[in-house]
Motif scaffolding. Structure first.
Motif, mmCIF file in Angstrom:
data_model
loop_
_atom_site.group_PDB
_atom_site.id
_atom_site.type_symbol
_atom_site.label_atom_id
_atom_site.label_comp_id
_atom_site.label_asym_id
_atom_site.label_seq_id
_atom_site.Cartn_x
_atom_site.Cartn_y
_atom_site.Cartn_z
ATOM 1 N N MET A 1 -13.689 -7.894 0.860
ATOM 2 C CA MET A 1 -12.378 -6.969 1.575
ATOM 3 C C MET A 1 -13.227 -6.513 2.907
ATOM 4 O O MET A 1 -14.362 -6.105 2.957
ATOM 5 C CB MET A 1 -12.181 -6.042 0.714
ATOM 6 C CG MET A 1 -11.087 -4.852 1.400
ATOM 7 S SD MET A 1 -11.627 -3.566 2.179
ATOM 8 C CE MET A 1 -10.784 -2.259 1.465
ATOM 9 N N MET B 1 -3.548 -6.027 7.708
ATOM 10 C CA MET B 1 -2.801 -4.954 7.350
ATOM 11 C C MET B 1 -1.543 -5.071 8.256
ATOM 12 O O MET B 1 -1.027 -6.028 8.727
ATOM 13 C CB MET B 1 -3.387 -3.795 7.679
ATOM 14 C CG MET B 1 -4.923 -3.572 7.185
ATOM 15 S SD MET B 1 -5.620 -2.097 6.787
ATOM 16 C CE MET B 1 -5.630 -1.414 8.673
ATOM 17 N N SER B 2 -0.502 -4.006 8.318
ATOM 18 C CA SER B 2 0.926 -4.076 9.100
ATOM 19 C C SER B 2 0.902 -4.286 10.405
ATOM 20 O O SER B 2 1.588 -5.385 10.596
ATOM 21 C CB SER B 2 1.375 -2.810 9.033
ATOM 22 O OG SER B 2 1.757 -2.184 7.904
ATOM 23 N N VAL C 1 0.970 -1.080 -0.077
ATOM 24 C CA VAL C 1 -0.032 -0.024 0.159
ATOM 25 C C VAL C 1 1.001 1.279 -0.044
ATOM 26 O O VAL C 1 1.595 1.741 1.223
ATOM 27 C CB VAL C 1 -0.952 -0.037 1.122
ATOM 28 C CG1 VAL C 1 -2.009 1.142 1.322
ATOM 29 C CG2 VAL C 1 -1.929 -1.206 1.130
ATOM 30 N N ASN D 1 -5.011 4.772 -2.458
ATOM 31 C CA ASN D 1 -6.441 5.248 -1.796
ATOM 32 C C ASN D 1 -6.991 6.440 -2.334
ATOM 33 O O ASN D 1 -8.225 6.576 -2.069
ATOM 34 C CB ASN D 1 -6.175 5.634 -0.184
ATOM 35 C CG ASN D 1 -5.990 4.272 0.425
ATOM 36 O OD1 ASN D 1 -4.885 3.448 0.105
ATOM 37 N ND2 ASN D 1 -6.876 4.055 1.609
HETATM 38 C C1 PLP Z 1 -3.669 2.563 4.356
HETATM 39 C C2 PLP Z 1 -4.396 1.009 4.103
HETATM 40 C C3 PLP Z 1 -3.633 -0.104 4.407
HETATM 41 C C4 PLP Z 1 -2.312 -0.294 4.922
HETATM 42 O O1 PLP Z 1 -2.491 0.060 6.454
HETATM 43 P P1 PLP Z 1 -0.957 -0.225 7.068
HETATM 44 O O2 PLP Z 1 -1.395 -0.040 8.624
HETATM 45 O O3 PLP Z 1 -0.004 0.984 7.036
HETATM 46 O O4 PLP Z 1 -0.426 -1.460 6.636
HETATM 47 C C5 PLP Z 1 -4.459 -1.084 3.976
HETATM 48 N N1 PLP Z 1 -5.646 -1.047 3.666
HETATM 49 C C6 PLP Z 1 -6.654 0.015 3.243
HETATM 50 C C7 PLP Z 1 -7.872 0.080 2.965
HETATM 51 C C8 PLP Z 1 -5.722 1.226 3.754
HETATM 52 O O5 PLP Z 1 -6.354 2.302 3.630
#
Ligand code: PLP
Length: 232
Positions: free
Chosen positions: A162, A202-203, A34, A57
């Motif tokens: 998702m 995510m992270s 991302v 995004n």
């Molecule tokens: C920003 C974002 C991520 C990544 O988030 P991190 O915590 O930085 O890994 C993943 N999915 C979506 C929809 C995001 O907006």
């Protein structure tokens, strides 16, 4: 080793360890990097380290990066942010995937605006798995009808679901949220939809998502570093 390459290696190792731990096939989970708020140069750095799929995004920012990076012809672009009607054309013309479909009108526009020379746009439905704690995404009860309607559109392909659960340190909460999305996909599959994608993790929580069956994790800060606070 450059920092982004090093971070990518660490994230891939985390994914492999999570797959091993829950007995999943090694390499079964895809990594979406991302890159929102980071410059095209950071994407080139990740590309040099073997990364091919990137998530963005914000439509405007994303399209300018897509243009800047046309020389990297095997990049795969995923739009993962909130989608407004007036941005769907840009997205339909420049992306391979959209993860954040949460109403039929948006999916219809994406389908209508997808150029006929391009393959159909891959889409996921964003589900609100956190109830009151989150506003984005369609409620679980509305998913079956929306999925059936999206699947019937000619120029998009419904690939899966998702979610973005509310941030939590509680392993049980995360397991419940990610488990709900996995259950919903199973229900739709039993209803005859061939959905191969669960976009979750995510992270901070990718291990929990992989344990619950994620096929693609979306990782930003663990690869590119901390993002500046979002400008208004
Ligand atoms: C920003 C974002 C991520 C990544 O988030 P991190 O915590 O930085 O890994 C993943 N999915 C979506 C929809 C995001 O907006």
């Amino acid at each position: 080793m450059p920092r982004i390459a090093e971070n990518l290696k660490t994230v891939r190792a985390r994914m492999a360890a999570a797959e091993r731990k829950c007995g999943r096939i090694a390499g079964e989970t895809r990594l979406l990097a991302v890159s929102k708020t980071f410059p095209a140069e950071s994407i080139r750095e990740a590309y040099a380290a073997g990364q091919r799929e990137f998530g963005e995004n914000y439509a405007q920012e994303a399209v300018s990066k897509v243009m800047n990076l046309v020389d990297l012809s095997d990049l795969v672009w995923h739009f993962i942010g909130p989608l407004q009607s007036n941005k769907t054309r840009q997205i339909a013309e420049h992306f391979h995937w959209v993860h954040s479909v949460d109403r039929l009108k948006i999916a219809q526009r994406l389908s209508e605006q997808r150029p006929s020379a391009m393959p159909p746009l891959n889409v996921c439905i964003q589900v609100n798995v956190s109830g009151e704690a989150s506003k984005s995404g369609v409620s679980p009860a509305e998913v079956p009808a929306l999925a059936a309607a999206v699947a019937a559109l000619p120029h998009v392909v419904l690939r899966g679901l998702m979610c973005i659960p509310e941030p939590s340190d509680d392993a049980w909460v995360l397991a419940a949220r990610f488990g709900l999305l996995a259950d919903m996909r199973r229900q739709l599959q039993q209803g005859g939809l061939a959905l191969d994608t669960l976009s979750m993790g995510m992270s901070d929580d990718l291990e929990h998502a992989i344990a619950a069956g994620a096929t693609l994790v979306r990782v930003g800060s663990a690869i590119f570093g901390r993002r500046p606070p979002k400008a208004l």
